[in-house]
Every structure is written in structure tokens, then in C-alpha cells.
Design a protein around this motif. Structure first.
Motif, PDB file in Angstrom:
ATOM      1  N   ALA A  44       0.821  -1.218   0.000  1.00  0.00           N
ATOM      2  CA  ALA A  44       0.000   0.000   0.000  1.00  0.00           C
ATOM      3  C   ALA A  44       0.851   1.264   0.000  1.00  0.00           C
ATOM      4  O   ALA A  44       0.381   2.324  -0.417  1.00  0.00           O
ATOM      5  N   ARG A  45       2.086   1.172   0.427  1.00  0.00           N
ATOM      6  CA  ARG A  45       2.984   2.328   0.433  1.00  0.00           C
ATOM      7  C   ARG A  45       3.643   2.550  -0.930  1.00  0.00           C
ATOM      8  O   ARG A  45       4.175   3.610  -1.195  1.00  0.00           O
ATOM      9  N   ASP A  48      -0.942   2.358  -5.503  1.00  0.00           N
ATOM     10  CA  ASP A  48      -2.262   2.912  -5.241  1.00  0.00           C
ATOM     11  C   ASP A  48      -3.193   2.332  -6.294  1.00  0.00           C
ATOM     12  O   ASP A  48      -3.087   2.684  -7.477  1.00  0.00           O
ATOM     13  N   GLY A  49      -4.061   1.431  -5.882  1.00  0.00           N
ATOM     14  CA  GLY A  49      -4.916   0.742  -6.846  1.00  0.00           C
ATOM     15  C   GLY A  49      -4.069  -0.192  -7.682  1.00  0.00           C
ATOM     16  O   GLY A  49      -3.457  -1.110  -7.169  1.00  0.00           O
ATOM     17  N   ARG A  53       2.421   4.590  -6.843  1.00  0.00           N
ATOM     18  CA  ARG A  53       2.103   5.865  -6.207  1.00  0.00           C
ATOM     19  C   ARG A  53       2.900   6.977  -6.880  1.00  0.00           C
ATOM     20  O   ARG A  53       4.012   6.769  -7.337  1.00  0.00           O
TER      21      ARG A  53
END
Length: 109
Positions: A44-45, A48-49, A53
């Protein structure tokens, strides 16, 4: 398939302080899923999707994956993946501030 993943300091809390971890996958997306299975919360870091990121840079063997196939970039055994957070610079406005306020002293003025 063994792939070395270099982890930036800010994400080492997810890897128990390790600077590099081993992962596997045929693509970056698969590699990040594999990393998540052993280092909960790290994906998650980075993702994003289904996209990287915005402020995370990922390099495959020193080449920015944004100029390859992004998260769908193919991987091979022995590849090196480096994850780097984007770094923002300062402002040139500080140069016009008085030295006491953090700017440079303007000599001769």
C-alpha cells in the motif's frame, strides 16, 4: 525466481529494518504482491490501486520503470529492483530572506 528489492529507510519498518529483501514474480505487480505476503503493509505504500504511487520511484536494474511498462514491467531471475521515495527540493525564496530568518546573508548590500 529470485529478485533483490532494495528498501528505502522510510519503508524498513515493514521489513524489520532490512535494507534489501528477496522477492519473486514475473512482473512488478506480482513482486509487490509477493512482498506483501511476507511484509504486511508495504504494498500500500508503493502502489495505489493498480498504479505506482505518484511520489514513489521504482527502478529495475537502474532504469526507471515509468519509462518501461510501469507496474506491468516484466522481471527476470537475478533482477534488482530499487524503491525510492521522491524527494522534493527547497525554494529559492530562502535566498532573499534575511540571514536570521534562514536566508543567505547578502554581502555588500
Amino acid at each position: 525466481m529470485a529478485i533483490e528489492v532494495r528498501i528505502p529507510t522510510i519503508l524498513r519498518t515493514y521489513t524489520d529494518g532490512q535494507k534489501a529483501v528477496e522477492g519473486s514474480g514475473n512482473t512488478l505487480a506480482e513482486l509487490f504482491t509477493d512482498l506483501e505476503s511476507r511484509h504486511a503493509g508495504i504494498r500500500a505504500r508503493i502502489v495505489d490501486g493498480d498504479q505506482l504511487r505518484r511520489f514513489v520511484n521504482v527502478y529495475l536494474n537502474d532504469e526507471d520503470v515509468r519509462f518501461l511498462d510501469g507496474i506491468d514491467t516484466k522481471l527476470s531471475d537475478g533482477d534488482n529492483v530499487t524503491i525510492l521515495p521522491a524527494v522534493a527540493g527547497g525554494s529559492s525564496a530562502a535566498e532573499s530572506l534575511p540571514a536570521a530568518a534562514g536566508g543567505r546573508a547578502l554581502i555588500g548590500r
